[in-house]
Design a protein around this motif. Structure first.
Motif, PDB file in Angstrom:
ATOM      1  N   UNK A 364      28.908  24.246  48.998  1.00  0.00           N
ATOM      2  CA  UNK A 364      28.316  25.547  49.262  1.00  0.00           C
ATOM      3  C   UNK A 364      28.312  25.772  50.769  1.00  0.00           C
ATOM      4  N   UNK A 365      28.768  26.937  51.195  1.00  0.00           N
ATOM      5  CA  UNK A 365      28.936  27.232  52.617  1.00  0.00           C
ATOM      6  C   UNK A 365      27.609  27.120  53.360  1.00  0.00           C
ATOM      7  N   UNK A 366      27.604  26.343  54.430  1.00  0.00           N
ATOM      8  CA  UNK A 366      26.456  26.229  55.328  1.00  0.00           C
ATOM      9  C   UNK A 366      26.995  26.465  56.743  1.00  0.00           C
ATOM     10  N   UNK A 367      26.468  27.458  57.434  1.00  0.00           N
ATOM     11  CA  UNK A 367      27.006  27.844  58.740  1.00  0.00           C
ATOM     12  C   UNK A 367      26.980  26.681  59.722  1.00  0.00           C
ATOM     13  N   UNK A 368      28.019  26.542  60.555  1.00  0.00           N
ATOM     14  CA  UNK A 368      28.044  25.488  61.573  1.00  0.00           C
ATOM     15  C   UNK A 368      27.084  25.809  62.716  1.00  0.00           C
ATOM     16  N   UNK A 369      26.993  24.900  63.689  1.00  0.00           N
ATOM     17  CA  UNK A 369      26.075  25.096  64.809  1.00  0.00           C
ATOM     18  C   UNK A 369      26.618  26.065  65.846  1.00  0.00           C
ATOM     19  N   UNK A 394      31.936  24.135  55.275  1.00  0.00           N
ATOM     20  CA  UNK A 394      32.303  25.553  55.249  1.00  0.00           C
ATOM     21  C   UNK A 394      33.591  25.807  54.464  1.00  0.00           C
ATOM     22  N   UNK A 395      34.102  24.787  53.762  1.00  0.00           N
ATOM     23  CA  UNK A 395      35.383  24.922  53.060  1.00  0.00           C
ATOM     24  C   UNK A 395      36.471  25.398  54.020  1.00  0.00           C
ATOM     25  N   UNK A 396      36.681  24.648  55.100  1.00  0.00           N
ATOM     26  CA  UNK A 396      37.652  25.019  56.124  1.00  0.00           C
ATOM     27  C   UNK A 396      39.055  24.571  55.721  1.00  0.00           C
ATOM     28  N   UNK A 397      40.018  25.468  55.865  1.00  0.00           N
ATOM     29  CA  UNK A 397      41.428  25.164  55.614  1.00  0.00           C
ATOM     30  C   UNK A 397      42.229  25.635  56.822  1.00  0.00           C
ATOM     31  N   UNK A 398      43.068  24.746  57.356  1.00  0.00           N
ATOM     32  CA  UNK A 398      43.928  25.083  58.490  1.00  0.00           C
ATOM     33  C   UNK A 398      45.288  25.520  57.948  1.00  0.00           C
ATOM     34  N   UNK A 490      25.710  36.390  46.251  1.00  0.00           N
ATOM     35  CA  UNK A 490      26.521  35.188  46.058  1.00  0.00           C
ATOM     36  C   UNK A 490      26.978  34.607  47.397  1.00  0.00           C
ATOM     37  N   UNK A 491      27.256  35.472  48.366  1.00  0.00           N
ATOM     38  CA  UNK A 491      27.588  34.966  49.702  1.00  0.00           C
ATOM     39  C   UNK A 491      26.399  34.217  50.286  1.00  0.00           C
ATOM     40  N   UNK A 492      25.201  34.739  50.074  1.00  0.00           N
ATOM     41  CA  UNK A 492      24.006  34.051  50.563  1.00  0.00           C
ATOM     42  C   UNK A 492      23.784  32.735  49.815  1.00  0.00           C
ATOM     43  N   UNK A 493      24.297  32.634  48.597  1.00  0.00           N
ATOM     44  CA  UNK A 493      24.238  31.366  47.861  1.00  0.00           C
ATOM     45  C   UNK A 493      25.273  30.361  48.355  1.00  0.00           C
ATOM     46  N   UNK A 544      25.719  17.812  61.784  1.00  0.00           N
ATOM     47  CA  UNK A 544      26.221  19.015  61.104  1.00  0.00           C
ATOM     48  C   UNK A 544      25.207  19.530  60.079  1.00  0.00           C
ATOM     49  N   UNK A 545      24.895  20.824  60.081  1.00  0.00           N
ATOM     50  CA  UNK A 545      24.051  21.368  59.008  1.00  0.00           C
ATOM     51  C   UNK A 545      24.757  21.213  57.670  1.00  0.00           C
ATOM     52  N   UNK A 546      24.023  20.736  56.677  1.00  0.00           N
ATOM     53  CA  UNK A 546      24.653  20.468  55.386  1.00  0.00           C
ATOM     54  C   UNK A 546      23.813  21.029  54.248  1.00  0.00           C
ATOM     55  N   UNK A 547      24.443  21.111  53.075  1.00  0.00           N
ATOM     56  CA  UNK A 547      23.753  21.582  51.885  1.00  0.00           C
ATOM     57  C   UNK A 547      22.698  20.573  51.456  1.00  0.00           C
ATOM     58  N   UNK A 548      21.662  21.028  50.730  1.00  0.00           N
ATOM     59  CA  UNK A 548      20.643  20.089  50.237  1.00  0.00           C
ATOM     60  C   UNK A 548      21.259  19.012  49.355  1.00  0.00           C
ATOM     61  N   UNK A 549      20.535  17.916  49.203  1.00  0.00           N
ATOM     62  CA  UNK A 549      20.995  16.814  48.352  1.00  0.00           C
ATOM     63  C   UNK A 549      21.067  17.265  46.898  1.00  0.00           C
TER      64      UNK A 549
END
Length: 607
Positions: A364-369, A394-398, A490-493, A544-549
């Motif tokens: 689940x997307x969690x904004x970076x710092x 953040x589900x980052x893809x290069x 859903x974006x907020x989720x 890094x900010x992360x999703x809850x356990x």
């Protein structure tokens, strides 16, 4: 070669500058009292003390300059221009795209951010809105129309029609109640109403025997809407800024974020008025609250002296236009086989804090710092294409420059999701129907139908319940681009991913503006570093900010059901004791044991 590229780019920018008109705006956000549906006064987010926000009308090739000052005392904000590409190769900057913590720092109270960009080759129907939290739910949104003197159709009058949903409570209160352990199923907040042009009392004036271009934009947060008009037909000519081969229909389906422009030929006489109908997609609601009006009627007025129109209903919504079968007017053929395939599986589930979240591939997307764009432009050369530095939250893809990307999105959820991509239109090469029971993911070896030779292109498409959709696009627009569900709840989720596209090319062409740096400093954010804000050890994501356990073992849906059954058994047991006390007959303990055993077995608690 690099000098030649710079020369050509500057020459292109110079030619654009000679032909363009610059449209300048000074906006300050603030709360404005309003009563959009006549049922409940609330605070809406306005500009310069007024709401609704002004629509912006420009011509192809023009420049837009918006100085946005945040007048909201306790909230940060931002602005996104939905559907615009902001190509750096055309003199723009990736930072103009607007989503906070992706391409810019949030604008702190009292601070000003300057959005400055050109639109050299895009035309059609777009909009602008806040990209901070679910702010635009409270009205921080309006249309952005790019007019085209060379449009491939003729009309007498051009009308912009915004449709949306309305919540009586402020967005942050609705969001707090939604993202709560007291809402473990993740049931989306039910709106109190739907609006047309920010009211329930709009009138659209028609003259006889004219052709109208109606630009429909769903600028709401959640609900998709059906649109139909009594005794008139729609001829679809543009979708999300893409001209299409004209397609006639009686029924439109428009999800949040989508735009559809249609030609409507008016009646030959003005003998009566007609109904334009909005219908909520009730299948998206977990519950239909008492008193909720699923349909709204707007008057198409030919004769101002005649009576108001009556509601006009159709038998079924099943014949709504399917955008998969539209054909772009430029006849761009399907992209050749992909270079890089990305699969994203959509799921909704609870984490350890009891809140229901949305996931791509269990993340689940969690904004970076710091904004991802800051990371791209400050990273060491040898790490700039390493997705690790952008964070695994953040589900980052290069994406490498020039690659053909195939994006597969499988829905393991029983609701529809309108997915929007920043910085691109995409070809839709597969789009399944919805399924009531088990999810049906994409099977590359057995697609549901043949790939279209000339696939539809747009920037927002609906993923059906338990179904799948497949896109293709070329990674030819260097930048950091968000891909997310445009149901803002859903974006907020957390239903979002980030594509870091051609990072080496981006860094060669773009530098952070002084205004960008100032806004970040005023938000106490660094200008360099990885997703965790570390610029000394770029591979260290410890902070890094992360999703809850995850949920503890046992606190699953089955566990909650077992708890509910246990409570019911306890109540039933009390009832039998009371009955026993008032009954002279002796209780049959063997029969009682048999009944309890049967209930436990059916609940899966006894093998």
């Amino acid at each position: 070669m690099k000098c030649l590229d710079v020369f050509l780019r500057l020459s292109f920018v110079t030619l654009i500058a000679l032909a363009q008109t610059t449209h300048e705006y000074n906006f300050t956000t603030g709360w404005v009292k309003a009563n959009p549906d006549g049922m409940h006064e609330k605070n809406m987010i306005g500009f310069n003390g007024a709401w609704p926000l002004p629509d912006i009308h420009i011509n192809k090739g023009d420049r837009v300059v918006i100085r946005l000052t945040n007048g909201l005392q306790n909230l940060k904000t931002s602005l996104h221009f939905h559907g615009l590409f902001h190509k750096v190769s055309e003199g723009n900057q990736n930072e103009m795209d607007g989503p906070e913590m992706v391409t810019q720092c949030p604008i702190s109270p009292g601070d000003t951010y300057i959005y400055n960009f050109t639109v050299p080759d895009q035309v059609g129907t777009f909009w602008y809105h806040s990209h901070s939290g679910a702010q635009y739910t409270d009205g921080m949104r309006a249309a952005l129309i790019i007019h085209d003197d060379g449009a491939p159709f003729e009309y007498d009058r051009d009308l912009t029609i915004q449709i949306s949903d309305l919540y009586h409570k402020p967005y942050f209160q609705v969001m707090e109640e939604f993202l709560s352990r007291y809402n473990p199923t993740g049931a989306e907040p039910v709106p109190q109403n739907v609006l047309l042009n920010n009211t329930v009392n709009a009138t659209i004036n028609f003259e006889p025997n004219k052709t109208y271009l109606l630009r429909f934009l769903n600028v709401g947060n959640f609900i998709s809407q059906y649109i139909y008009m009594e005794d008139h037909e729609f001829t679809v000519v543009e979708v999300d800024g893409v001209y299409v081969k004209p397609k006639t229909t009686n029924l439109l389906y428009i999800a949040t974020g989508q735009r559809v422009a249609v030609l409507v030929h008016s009646q030959k006489t003005s003998s009566r008025n007609y109904a334009l109908m909005q219908g909520m997609d009730a299948t998206m609601l977990d519950v239909i609250t008492p008193g909720l009006q699923l349909n709204r009627t707007t008057k198409i007025e030919y004769d101002s002296g005649s009576n108001d129109v009556s509601e006009y209903f159709i038998d079924s919504y099943k014949d709504a236009m399917n955008d998969f079968y539209l054909e772009p007017l430029d006849k761009m053929e399907i992209l050749d086989d992909y270079d890089y395939q990305i699969t994203l599986d959509v799921k909704m589930d609870n984490l350890g804090n009891g809140v229901n979240y949305a996931f791509f591939n269990n993340i689940t997307y969690v904004a970076p710092k710091i904004p991802t764009l800051s990371t791209v432009l400050s990273a060491p050369e040898d790490l700039i294409s390493n997705p690790w530095i952008y964070g695994d939250n953040i589900n980052a893809f290069v994406l490498e420059h020039g690659e053909v990307i195939e994006l597969v999105v499988n829905n393991y959820d029983d609701n529809r999701h309108p997915f929007h991509m920043h910085g691109h239109n995409f070809q839709i090469i597969q789009k399944s129907q919805g399924f009531d029971e088990d999810p049906v993911p994409y099977n590359e070896s057995a697609p549901i139908e043949a790939f279209p030779g000339i696939p539809m292109r747009r920037d927002t498409v609906v993923l059906e319940a338990n179904g799948h959709v497949v896109f293709r696009f070329v990674a030819d627009n260097p930048g950091v681009w968000m891909f997310h569900c445009h149901v803002d709840w859903h974006l907020e989720q957390g239903l979002a991913a980030v594509f870091v596209e051609a990072p080496k090319q981006l860094r060669a062409m773009e530098q952070l503006s002084d205004n960008y740096k100032q806004v970040c400093r005023n938000s106490n954010m660094a200008l360099k570093g990885n997703a965790a804000g570390d610029f000394r050890d770029w591979l260290n994501l410890e902070n890094l900010p992360r999703q809850p356990a995850p949920l503890p073992e046992g606190f699953t849906l089955k566990g909650f059901l077992a708890l509910a059954v246990s409570v019911l058994i306890g109540i039933w047991g009390l009832y039998t004791i009371v009955q026993y006390g008032f009954n002279e007959n002796k209780q049959d303990d063997e029969e009682l044991y048999s009944k309890l055993k049967k209930i436990l077995h059916e609940a899966g608690q006894l093998e």
